[in-house]
Design a protein around this motif. Structure first.
Motif, PDB file in Angstrom:
ATOM      1  N   LEU A  26      11.590   5.626  17.942  1.00  0.00           N
ATOM      2  CA  LEU A  26      11.040   4.392  18.518  1.00  0.00           C
ATOM      3  C   LEU A  26      11.040   4.453  20.037  1.00  0.00           C
ATOM      4  N   ALA A  27      12.115   4.978  20.627  1.00  0.00           N
ATOM      5  CA  ALA A  27      12.182   5.121  22.080  1.00  0.00           C
ATOM      6  C   ALA A  27      11.123   6.102  22.578  1.00  0.00           C
ATOM      7  N   ALA A  29       8.287   6.792  21.074  1.00  0.00           N
ATOM      8  CA  ALA A  29       6.980   6.148  20.907  1.00  0.00           C
ATOM      9  C   ALA A  29       6.694   5.195  22.062  1.00  0.00           C
ATOM     10  N   GLU A  30       7.719   4.462  22.502  1.00  0.00           N
ATOM     11  CA  GLU A  30       7.540   3.564  23.645  1.00  0.00           C
ATOM     12  C   GLU A  30       7.215   4.341  24.912  1.00  0.00           C
ATOM     13  N   ARG A  31       7.907   5.469  25.123  1.00  0.00           N
ATOM     14  CA  ARG A  31       7.628   6.292  26.311  1.00  0.00           C
ATOM     15  C   ARG A  31       6.231   6.895  26.253  1.00  0.00           C
ATOM     16  N   LYS A  33       3.672   5.655  24.831  1.00  0.00           N
ATOM     17  CA  LYS A  33       2.740   4.554  25.089  1.00  0.00           C
ATOM     18  C   LYS A  33       2.706   4.214  26.579  1.00  0.00           C
ATOM     19  N   SER A  34       3.881   4.065  27.196  1.00  0.00           N
ATOM     20  CA  SER A  34       3.916   3.634  28.597  1.00  0.00           C
ATOM     21  C   SER A  34       3.509   4.739  29.562  1.00  0.00           C
ATOM     22  N   GLU A  35       3.873   5.982  29.284  1.00  0.00           N
ATOM     23  CA  GLU A  35       3.600   7.073  30.215  1.00  0.00           C
ATOM     24  C   GLU A  35       2.256   7.755  29.989  1.00  0.00           C
ATOM     25  N   ASP A  39      -0.633   5.869  21.392  1.00  0.00           N
ATOM     26  CA  ASP A  39      -0.083   4.969  20.383  1.00  0.00           C
ATOM     27  C   ASP A  39       0.511   5.777  19.238  1.00  0.00           C
ATOM     28  N   CYS A  40       1.731   5.460  18.878  1.00  0.00           N
ATOM     29  CA  CYS A  40       2.389   6.117  17.751  1.00  0.00           C
ATOM     30  C   CYS A  40       2.830   5.080  16.741  1.00  0.00           C
TER      31      CYS A  40
END
Length: 120
Positions: A26-27, A29-31, A33-35, A39-40
């Motif tokens: 999850l962490a 996937a967030e990175r 997305k942000s970097e 999308d995961c």
């Protein structure tokens, strides 16, 4: 890291995670997305008992890329069985080989997984 690579393709992807790897996936996937704007979908496979292959295969059909992360050895593991099932039942939906890795943290996962988006 990703913004410098102009050949980067921003395809969606599926991360299948098991046990302690779920928060790390999850962490990551967030990175991603942000970097990188990637999308995961993250599926906690342990919560799918009995295994909901329809959910997994539907996500494979949508994302076309899969990374399986677990804390087991790859030989005869849940991840190797998932990879086999996906490649056997959804091979034509895949745009890359199914990745299986035993990753320690989100940064390693992002680093390992980023190779799926490098243009050929």
């Amino acid at each position: 890291m990703y913004a410098r690579n102009r050949n980067l393709q921003r395809w969606p992807a599926l991360i299948l995670a098991l046990a302690l790897m779920v928060p790390r996936a999850l962490a990551a996937a967030e990175r991603l997305k942000s970097e990188a704007g990637i999308d995961c979908e993250v599926i906690d496979v342990r919560s799918l008992v009995p295994l909901d292959t329809q959910t997994i295969l539907a996500s494979v059909a949508k994302t076309h890329r899969v990374l399986i992360v677990e804390e087991q050895k790859p030989f005869a593991s849940v991840g190797s069985q998932l990879a086999f099932m996906i490649q056997e039942e959804a091979f034509d939906d895949l745009d890359a080989v199914v990745g299986c890795d035993q990753i320690g943290n989100a940064e390693e996962l992002v680093g390992e997984f980023s190779g799926f988006w490098i243009a050929q």
